[in-house]
Design an enzyme around this catalytic site. Structure first.
Site, PDB file in Angstrom:
ATOM      1  N   LYS A 132       0.753  -1.221  -0.150  1.00  0.00           N
ATOM      2  CA  LYS A 132      -0.029  -0.233   0.099  1.00  0.00           C
ATOM      3  C   LYS A 132       0.836   1.258   0.001  1.00  0.00           C
ATOM      4  O   LYS A 132       0.669   2.187  -0.746  1.00  0.00           O
ATOM      5  CB  LYS A 132      -1.050  -0.139   1.175  1.00  0.00           C
ATOM      6  CG  LYS A 132      -2.213  -1.017   1.067  1.00  0.00           C
ATOM      7  CD  LYS A 132      -2.701  -1.257   2.299  1.00  0.00           C
ATOM      8  CE  LYS A 132      -3.720  -2.405   2.169  1.00  0.00           C
ATOM      9  NZ  LYS A 132      -4.387  -2.755   3.385  1.00  0.00           N
ATOM     10  N   GLN A 167      -4.032  -1.537   9.652  1.00  0.00           N
ATOM     11  CA  GLN A 167      -3.951  -2.647   9.222  1.00  0.00           C
ATOM     12  C   GLN A 167      -4.487  -3.748  10.229  1.00  0.00           C
ATOM     13  O   GLN A 167      -4.179  -3.829  11.167  1.00  0.00           O
ATOM     14  CB  GLN A 167      -2.410  -3.157   8.751  1.00  0.00           C
ATOM     15  CG  GLN A 167      -2.231  -4.475   7.954  1.00  0.00           C
ATOM     16  CD  GLN A 167      -2.859  -4.633   6.509  1.00  0.00           C
ATOM     17  OE1 GLN A 167      -3.111  -3.348   6.005  1.00  0.00           O
ATOM     18  NE2 GLN A 167      -3.482  -5.518   6.269  1.00  0.00           N
ATOM     19  N   ASP A 215     -10.419   3.913   4.745  1.00  0.00           N
ATOM     20  CA  ASP A 215     -10.433   2.292   4.442  1.00  0.00           C
ATOM     21  C   ASP A 215     -12.018   1.734   4.801  1.00  0.00           C
ATOM     22  O   ASP A 215     -12.333   0.877   4.759  1.00  0.00           O
ATOM     23  CB  ASP A 215      -9.544   1.625   5.639  1.00  0.00           C
ATOM     24  CG  ASP A 215      -9.389   0.239   5.067  1.00  0.00           C
ATOM     25  OD1 ASP A 215      -9.491  -0.095   3.898  1.00  0.00           O
ATOM     26  OD2 ASP A 215      -8.726  -0.593   5.904  1.00  0.00           O
TER      27      ASP A 215
END
Ligand code: NAP
Length: 277
Positions: free
Chosen positions: A49, A93, A116
């Protein structure tokens, strides 16, 4: 359906927007990535990413925390990033360790930085059909369907899987586009029969070749979000492609779109933050 090509086009637009933001404000969009521990898969995902960010002209600020960090410690770190005007998007994450209250950590992300799409705020906004950031994989699925001009209104969409980041929001987004949605999960009775009725099938299970090609309705649109080791999806691609009207391969279907949506939403967050919208 070529997710790699669509992701490339999306990322080209993201790069152009990031460059425009930098030119107009002297500030590059910035994504903060938070990694807890050193799980090899998570380390790889975050590295990928960040590499994509760099390529697209998005700054990334990486925060690595030890595996034994407490919920309070993680919440504090994320709260600081939420309050930092130089950070436009935050990615935690996950999964984080089992000793951490993951929901508490997600909720420390300011809604306007939730690129996200993991907070309750984002999920509720999606449910109400209001603007906001969506979970990246379902967001990528919708972009693929739109790129291939799939008409969803009145279509029977069957979503296999109901996780909070994938199956459930995918079904909600399809419902928001007037599809008639059926969810299947591990307790569903008669799953193959339901799959056979799908005009649009979203496979989000995580079991290799779980869905047989013979269960695909002729002409159906098949989106395979599943990924198992060895680059295997949830759908038996070779037999399913014989019957499907459109189908995503694994790899090269949904996967590349997930990162593209993350970066696109980061640029959007920066655009709003910097008052450019
Ligand atoms: P998850 O949280 O494990 O959810 C799996 C879902 O599948 C659950 O709802 C589960 O039902 C259902 N399920 C499991 N076994 C089943 C069975 N025998 N019959 C029917 N349903 C069954 O997984 P996830 O995070 O949603 O991920 C799903 C897959 O997508 C994985 O392969 C993952 O690697 C992939 N994925 C890909 C991306 C990407 O960027 N391409 C992103 C995220 C995930 P219950 O709810 O009843 O347990």
């Amino acid at each position: 359906m070529d997710g790699t090509a669509l992701a490339r086009r999306t990322l080209e637009a993201v790069s152009a927007s990031a460059a425009d933001i930098l030119r107009r404000t002297g500030t590059a969009p910035c994504l903060a990535t938070v990694l807890v521990g050193e799980d090899p898969a998570s380390v790889t995902y975050v590295r990928m990413k960040r590499a994509r960010c760099a390529k697209a002209g998005i700054e990334s600020r990486h925060v690595a925390l030890p595996a034994e960090v407490s919920t309070a410690g993680l919440v504090e770190t994320i709260t600081e990033l939420s309050e930092d005007p130089g950070v436009h998007g935050i990615l935690l994450q996950h999964p984080v360790g089992p000793h951490i209250d993951e929901r508490a950590a997600f909720e420390a992300i300011a809604p306007e930085k939730d690129v996200d799409g993991v907070t309750m705020h984002s999920f509720a906004a999606m449910g109400f059909g209001l603007p906001g950031f969506v979970s990246c994989t379902p967001g990528g699925i919708m972009r693929l369907l739109d790129a291939y001009e799939v008409d969803l209104a009145g279509k029977h969409a069957v979503v296999v899987g109901r996780s909070a980041i994938l199956g459930k929001p995918a079904g909600m987004l399809l419902l928001g586009r007037d599809a008639t949605v059926t969810y299947c999960h591990s307790r569903t009775v008669g799953l193959p029969g339901l799959v056979r009725e799908a005009d649009v099938l979203i496979a989000a299970v995580g079991r290799p070749r779980f869905i047989a090609g013979t269960d695909i309705k002729p002409g159906a649109v098949v989106i395979d979000a599943g990924y198992s080791p060895g680059n295997v999806g949830d759908v038996d691609f070779e037999s399913a492609r014989e019957r499907a009207g459109l189908i995503t391969p694994v790899p090269g279907g949904v996967g590349p779109m997930t990162i593209a949506v993350l970066l696109d939403q980061t640029v959007e967050a920066a655009t709003r933050r910097l008052g450019l919208d």
